[in-house]
Write a protein that holds these residues in place. Structure first.
Motif, mmCIF file in Angstrom:
data_model
loop_
_atom_site.group_PDB
_atom_site.id
_atom_site.type_symbol
_atom_site.label_atom_id
_atom_site.label_comp_id
_atom_site.label_asym_id
_atom_site.label_seq_id
_atom_site.Cartn_x
_atom_site.Cartn_y
_atom_site.Cartn_z
ATOM 1 N N LYS A 8 6.476 0.576 12.525
ATOM 2 C CA LYS A 8 5.235 1.871 13.501
ATOM 3 C C LYS A 8 6.596 2.476 13.319
ATOM 4 O O LYS A 8 6.602 3.830 13.514
ATOM 5 N N PHE A 9 8.049 1.634 14.099
ATOM 6 C CA PHE A 9 9.178 2.720 14.627
ATOM 7 C C PHE A 9 9.472 3.723 13.211
ATOM 8 O O PHE A 9 9.613 4.553 13.450
ATOM 9 N N GLU A 10 9.726 3.462 12.735
ATOM 10 C CA GLU A 10 10.391 3.493 11.196
ATOM 11 C C GLU A 10 9.131 4.569 10.921
ATOM 12 O O GLU A 10 9.660 5.604 10.233
ATOM 13 N N SER A 11 7.893 4.064 10.191
ATOM 14 C CA SER A 11 6.880 5.611 9.568
ATOM 15 C C SER A 11 7.788 6.715 11.351
ATOM 16 O O SER A 11 6.640 8.191 10.595
ATOM 17 N N LYS A 12 6.972 6.112 12.052
ATOM 18 C CA LYS A 12 6.448 7.539 13.274
ATOM 19 C C LYS A 12 8.469 7.986 13.186
ATOM 20 O O LYS A 12 7.950 9.381 13.235
ATOM 21 N N ALA A 13 9.730 7.930 12.719
ATOM 22 C CA ALA A 13 10.684 8.025 12.836
ATOM 23 C C ALA A 13 10.511 8.889 11.898
ATOM 24 O O ALA A 13 10.854 10.342 11.699
ATOM 25 N N TYR A 41 16.149 1.722 23.433
ATOM 26 C CA TYR A 41 15.742 2.250 22.916
ATOM 27 C C TYR A 41 16.490 1.184 21.582
ATOM 28 O O TYR A 41 17.148 0.545 21.662
ATOM 29 N N ALA A 42 15.575 1.594 21.007
ATOM 30 C CA ALA A 42 15.764 1.235 19.165
ATOM 31 C C ALA A 42 15.547 2.860 18.730
ATOM 32 O O ALA A 42 15.603 4.147 19.212
ATOM 33 N N GLU A 43 16.945 2.655 17.619
ATOM 34 C CA GLU A 43 17.693 4.119 16.989
ATOM 35 C C GLU A 43 17.807 3.966 15.655
ATOM 36 O O GLU A 43 17.747 2.507 15.029
ATOM 37 N N ALA A 44 17.101 5.255 14.867
ATOM 38 C CA ALA A 44 17.224 5.035 13.529
ATOM 39 C C ALA A 44 18.029 6.537 13.217
ATOM 40 O O ALA A 44 17.399 7.724 13.878
ATOM 41 N N MET A 45 19.143 6.261 12.302
ATOM 42 C CA MET A 45 19.160 7.535 11.913
ATOM 43 C C MET A 45 18.878 7.907 9.860
ATOM 44 O O MET A 45 18.521 6.790 9.467
ATOM 45 N N LEU A 46 17.711 8.904 9.902
ATOM 46 C CA LEU A 46 17.416 9.069 8.941
ATOM 47 C C LEU A 46 17.787 10.116 7.877
ATOM 48 O O LEU A 46 19.536 11.476 8.784
ATOM 49 N N LYS A 47 18.161 10.461 6.369
ATOM 50 C CA LYS A 47 18.879 11.651 5.867
ATOM 51 C C LYS A 47 17.696 11.976 5.252
ATOM 52 O O LYS A 47 16.358 11.075 4.537
ATOM 53 N N ASP A 48 17.520 13.354 4.490
ATOM 54 C CA ASP A 48 17.138 13.815 3.364
ATOM 55 C C ASP A 48 17.170 13.663 2.407
ATOM 56 O O ASP A 48 18.322 13.302 2.389
ATOM 57 N N LEU A 49 16.539 14.364 0.951
ATOM 58 C CA LEU A 49 17.464 14.636 0.129
ATOM 59 C C LEU A 49 18.273 15.657 -0.069
ATOM 60 O O LEU A 49 19.703 15.421 -0.883
ATOM 61 N N PHE A 59 12.438 5.256 23.442
ATOM 62 C CA PHE A 59 12.399 4.685 24.259
ATOM 63 C C PHE A 59 11.306 3.649 25.383
ATOM 64 O O PHE A 59 10.335 3.737 25.601
ATOM 65 N N TYR A 60 11.323 2.570 25.345
ATOM 66 C CA TYR A 60 10.752 0.866 25.078
ATOM 67 C C TYR A 60 9.838 1.424 26.336
ATOM 68 O O TYR A 60 9.030 1.090 26.495
ATOM 69 N N GLU A 61 10.336 1.839 27.846
ATOM 70 C CA GLU A 61 9.472 1.553 29.443
ATOM 71 C C GLU A 61 9.015 3.146 29.288
ATOM 72 O O GLU A 61 7.733 2.875 29.119
ATOM 73 N N GLU A 62 9.172 3.657 28.605
ATOM 74 C CA GLU A 62 8.773 4.743 28.827
ATOM 75 C C GLU A 62 8.026 5.772 26.940
ATOM 76 O O GLU A 62 6.903 6.297 27.698
ATOM 77 N N GLY A 63 7.758 4.744 26.329
ATOM 78 C CA GLY A 63 7.237 5.085 25.057
ATOM 79 C C GLY A 63 7.055 6.301 24.303
ATOM 80 O O GLY A 63 6.464 6.832 23.966
ATOM 81 N N VAL A 64 8.452 6.915 24.598
ATOM 82 C CA VAL A 64 8.507 8.089 24.373
ATOM 83 C C VAL A 64 9.844 8.138 22.907
ATOM 84 O O VAL A 64 10.688 8.057 23.148
#
Length: 79
Positions: A8-13, A41-49, A59-64
């Motif tokens: 769910k996190f990766e999809s939302k990111a 918190y969980a963190e992801a780095m993404l890149k486009d083409l 951020f887990y507790e805040e859900g933000v």
């Protein structure tokens, strides 16, 4: 606090990056190159083409979610 769901996190990111870039795509042009799950918190780095890099934190507790837009060489700028 609900249980963390990485899929769910990766999809939302990806969705956040696609919305920021105003792409009319389904997210296939955005890929995750790094993922880390920490205590706060969980963190992801993404890149486009075009090799623009973005960091999304959840951020887990805040859900933000937080989208960080680093400096890119093209028209996209930090904010």
């Amino acid at each position: 606090m609900t249980e963390f769901n990485q899929d769910k996190f990766e999809s939302k990111a990806k969705k956040l990056v696609v919305e920021y870039l105003n792409y009319e795509i389904n997210g296939k042009e955005v890929s995750i190159v790094f993922f880390k799950k920490g205590e706060v918190y969980a963190e992801a780095m993404l890149k486009d083409l075009d090799d623009h890099r973005f960091v999304v934190r959840y951020f887990y507790e805040e859900g933000v979610y937080f989208l960080e837009v680093p400096y890119c060489q093209s028209k996209y700028k930090s904010f």
